[in-house]
Design an enzyme around this catalytic site. Structure first.
Site, mmCIF file in Angstrom:
data_model
loop_
_atom_site.group_PDB
_atom_site.id
_atom_site.type_symbol
_atom_site.label_atom_id
_atom_site.label_comp_id
_atom_site.label_asym_id
_atom_site.label_seq_id
_atom_site.Cartn_x
_atom_site.Cartn_y
_atom_site.Cartn_z
ATOM 1 N N SER A 1 23.697 -7.772 38.505
ATOM 2 C CA SER A 1 24.086 -7.202 39.803
ATOM 3 C C SER A 1 25.026 -6.013 39.607
ATOM 4 C CB SER A 1 24.790 -8.259 40.670
ATOM 5 O OG SER A 1 23.876 -9.251 41.083
ATOM 6 N N GLU B 1 18.442 -9.363 42.466
ATOM 7 C CA GLU B 1 18.793 -8.101 41.806
ATOM 8 C C GLU B 1 17.750 -7.015 42.091
ATOM 9 O OE1 GLU B 1 20.517 -11.112 38.520
ATOM 10 O OE2 GLU B 1 18.761 -9.912 38.028
#
Lengths: 200, 200, 200, 200
Positions: free
Chosen positions: A54, A167
């Site tokens: 992330s 993500e």
């Protein structure tokens, strides 16, 4: 175990479908407000943070903000300026519980900076700290997916381990935010190229 | 200029379609060979490299290889071991001309390491240096896109500046490679979680 | 305000004297034990951590451990493996209170990893968490320094802002640890050169 | 092989003496000019670069320049702006031949940026590219050192492998430059603390 290239391509397409499903559930008002917050901090510092993958997605977003002319910084870089109440912090965490990110968001809150959270859990510790939340669905459990996905995955293996779908969805969300800022701020690609690192 | 959240979501979907188009043009034989090369280096070092956002995508891939139990490293980290002929270097560059990446790939070639290039230009300097190439289409010029894309973009702005579509396509390609390795190597998500950083 | 090069050199020498004073107060038993701990983890993972400039000193140490053949990693890199009870964590913090470092050290403690703290405050939170402490004096208040230092500094300015003297002292301490490991493990510089990154 | 803590301390002191010798050979005029160049770029971008441990020393310098109010950036960070003719590039390389650094310095030269090289070899490729050079002696061959050093090192092992003495000397040189800038620009430590990252 045998496998072929066609399946690799199919897996990529299934991943795309999972991401598409997530993006379709974005809340329009939250996005509009996020864009407004970004634009209102055009002359202030913007610090982006996230852990692991992330964090990498956040760094990719920070690079493009830099190309758009924003004063963007990312946690983890050597050069990270101090943040104060006129600045913006953007925290990316699927679970909203990543210790590093929550701790950093708390520090940002203490100096009264604006804190935008991009998370699958608006009621998580990160969500509660933030001044604005963008809800982005995270991993879709494979058990809830349709026959097509099960077939490709052999019915037993996760297609996208750990936070992959969150993500990848965040990557598309943030690249769309960049496209939107380009249009609204009337920035041409040529302008961005000029701000792109020329020494690397 | 005004804009609304719905358009942001639509832009994300258009981006997804551009990526889907790229992925559909992947060459199956190249993918099968790439997976074989990765598996044959399971006990060797794998060094991943790319500049800018392509480098970040490579780092996201490296993290997952680590979780799968590979000895993965990424250029730009503090800890980068020396590479020799039994090792694998993966270079990501849309243009195949990025100086940093080409120079590093040449160094890898000199020690006879295997060099896999992921690039839109197999005949580029990077493509010619590499021992195996995975062709991945890069940016699609907006002028060639359909009416839908033009509408959303206001007919005049690129949806995806600089290398965005290549980078996003590479993210999906490499996440599919990870899913494939999980299946072929019979790695469970729980195994990956154990190898995930527990201090961060 | 005017100044000349000779003063810059003199300032460097004064800094060196401050560092020398710090190094002279190192505890011999703590150093011997630190070396033993490092050697006993030669086949395990060693994770080094620190915030800001202390983190950079830690990274410089990690590079040399890699060159010596250790499995060294540094917090902040993309590639950071999970740590377990047979592994070693080295935390560098002058104050021993840096939140990021204390939080990470606590995580290491929870998995029963060995935790060595290099700190000016052995009774700090970091010091109390650690299983072994190397005491390294931090910043020397300029008010306690001799006439020579005051003269050069114009009597009113700190020579070494923030944690400078601790960081520079840590650099020398850790480079001496490397020299000692080279001797005790009988590693030649030529061996180190082979392990030095050949792609960068 | 046996060893004791006292020898570790002695090794640190010998290292200090090697660094002191290097610093004593700094050219005063070069330092004065370096300070002037830094001050004249107070409102421009300053990009610092170096490979490996030299790069880490450059990053430590960049952090302090940030604390002093300069627009400092370091190569290797995610956020690296484009550089143009009014900007300053500082390249650190003992040998002056590190490919990455020379290539980057050439790119800086092409846009007519000021390029300061800190190197042991002013006539190296890096030295020839640069617009100003600060000569800093590198590794002292142990064969030229006095009896004391030989005794401690057991007559056969290098005290400071690879570029250690250059790197440690550069650390002291650059910290002295920071002290000098603090005095000349009348910056108090309290001002620096305000610019120090408050989220980390």
């Amino acid at each position: 175990m045998s496998d072929n290239g066609s399946q690799i391509k199919e897996r990529a397409i299934v991943l795309l479908e999972l991401v598409k499903e997530n993006l379709s559930q974005l809340n329009e008002d939250e996005l509009i407000r996020f864009i407004e917050i970004l634009k209102s901090h055009r002359n202030n510092k913007i610090l982006i943070m996230g852990a692991g993958r992330s964090g990498l997605i956040g760094k990719a977003f920070g690079m493009r903000l830099l190309h758009l002319g924003f004063n963007a910084y990312v946690l983890g870089d050597t050069i990270v300026p101090s943040v104060s109440k006129e600045d913006l912090v953007i925290a990316i965490s699927g679970s909203g519980t990543t210790k590093l990110v929550v701790t950093a968001a708390e520090a940002a809150k203490q100096v009264n900076a604006e804190v935008v959270a991009i998370t699958s859990y608006p009621s998580s510790p990160l969500g509660r700290i933030s001044t604005h939340t963008v809800f982005l669905k995270g991993r879709v459990e494979i058990s809830t997916k349709d026959y097509f996905a099960r077939q490709i995955l052999g019915l037993h293996e996760p297609l996208a381990p750990l936070g992959t779908v969150f993500e990848d969805s965040a990557m598309f969300l943030l690249d769309s935010v960049i496209a939107t800022l380009m249009i609204q701020l009337n920035v041409e690609e040529a302008d961005m190229r000029k701000r792109h690192a020329n020494i690397e």
